[in-house]
Design a protein around this motif. Structure first.
Motif, PDB file in Angstrom:
ATOM      1  N   ARG A   1     -26.659  32.156  25.268  1.00 29.03           N
ATOM      2  CA  ARG A   1     -25.425  31.788  24.584  1.00 29.03           C
ATOM      3  C   ARG A   1     -24.328  32.753  24.995  1.00 29.03           C
ATOM      4  N   LEU A   2     -23.347  32.224  25.689  1.00 29.02           N
ATOM      5  CA  LEU A   2     -22.209  33.023  26.113  1.00 29.02           C
ATOM      6  C   LEU A   2     -21.113  32.981  25.055  1.00 29.02           C
ATOM      7  N   SER A   3     -20.411  34.103  24.932  1.00 36.55           N
ATOM      8  CA  SER A   3     -19.260  34.183  24.032  1.00 36.55           C
ATOM      9  C   SER A   3     -18.059  34.683  24.815  1.00 36.55           C
ATOM     10  N   CYS A   4     -16.891  34.281  24.367  1.00 40.00           N
ATOM     11  CA  CYS A   4     -15.650  34.756  24.971  1.00 40.00           C
ATOM     12  C   CYS A   4     -14.667  35.014  23.844  1.00 40.00           C
ATOM     13  N   VAL A   5     -14.300  36.274  23.667  1.00 40.83           N
ATOM     14  CA  VAL A   5     -13.357  36.650  22.614  1.00 40.83           C
ATOM     15  C   VAL A   5     -11.972  36.795  23.223  1.00 40.83           C
ATOM     16  N   ALA A   6     -11.018  36.122  22.616  1.00 43.44           N
ATOM     17  CA  ALA A   6      -9.647  36.114  23.123  1.00 43.44           C
ATOM     18  C   ALA A   6      -8.734  36.958  22.253  1.00 43.44           C
ATOM     19  N   SER A   7      -7.732  37.545  22.871  1.00 45.51           N
ATOM     20  CA  SER A   7      -6.716  38.291  22.139  1.00 45.51           C
ATOM     21  C   SER A   7      -5.412  38.256  22.912  1.00 45.51           C
ATOM     22  N   GLY A   8      -4.311  38.454  22.189  1.00 45.48           N
ATOM     23  CA  GLY A   8      -3.010  38.539  22.847  1.00 45.48           C
ATOM     24  C   GLY A   8      -2.263  37.223  22.972  1.00 45.48           C
ATOM     25  N   PHE A   9      -2.841  36.153  22.464  1.00 44.64           N
ATOM     26  CA  PHE A   9      -2.165  34.861  22.458  1.00 44.64           C
ATOM     27  C   PHE A   9      -2.707  34.051  21.286  1.00 44.64           C
ATOM     28  N   THR A  10      -2.018  32.955  20.969  1.00 48.46           N
ATOM     29  CA  THR A  10      -2.410  32.132  19.818  1.00 48.46           C
ATOM     30  C   THR A  10      -3.564  31.226  20.224  1.00 48.46           C
TER      31      THR A  10
END
Length: 129
Positions: free
Chosen positions: A19-28
């Protein structure tokens, strides 16, 4: 500063799961389509899956349909790729990407990082036979 940080990669035997995860930041995050893209050794980038802004629509490359599931949690700014029944040909670096608009996989030109608004650094997935 925009960041897409993937995790969850590793080495598994054929038939296994990750299970891959991708955490985003800096945009909506909630306003963006999210994409999973991969690059196998010695090959170009290959689109794998797309999920729409509010998880209403998902799309998959034919070779992963029925085995991979994309999902997102807008409260956590995270997109996931559940990968089951893994095959050696799934071995690649997996990247997540984000774009404000829906971007179908290009047909006549090679896929590039610049195709999307934002692109992560990737996580390695290795499937042994």
């Amino acid at each position: 500063q925009v960041q897409l940080v993937e995790s969850g990669g590793g080495s598994v035997q054929a038939g296994g799961s990750l299970r891959l995860s991708c955490v985003a930041s800096g945009f909506t995050f909630a306003r963006y389509y999210m994409y999973w893209v991969r690059q196998a050794p010695g090959k170009g980038l290959e689109w794998v899956s797309t999920i729409s802004r509010f998880e209403m629509d998902t799309y998959y490359k034919d070779s992963v349909k029925g085995r991979f599931t994309v999902s997102r949690d807008n409260a956590k700014n995270t997109v996931y790729l559940e990968m089951n029944s893994l095959k050696p040909e799934d071995t690649a670096v997996y990247y997540c990407a984000a774009d404000y608009y829906y971007r179908p996989a290009p047909v006549q030109t090679p896929l590039s990082r610049d195709y999307y608004d934002y692109f992560g650094r990737g996580t390695q997935v290795t499937v042994s036979s």
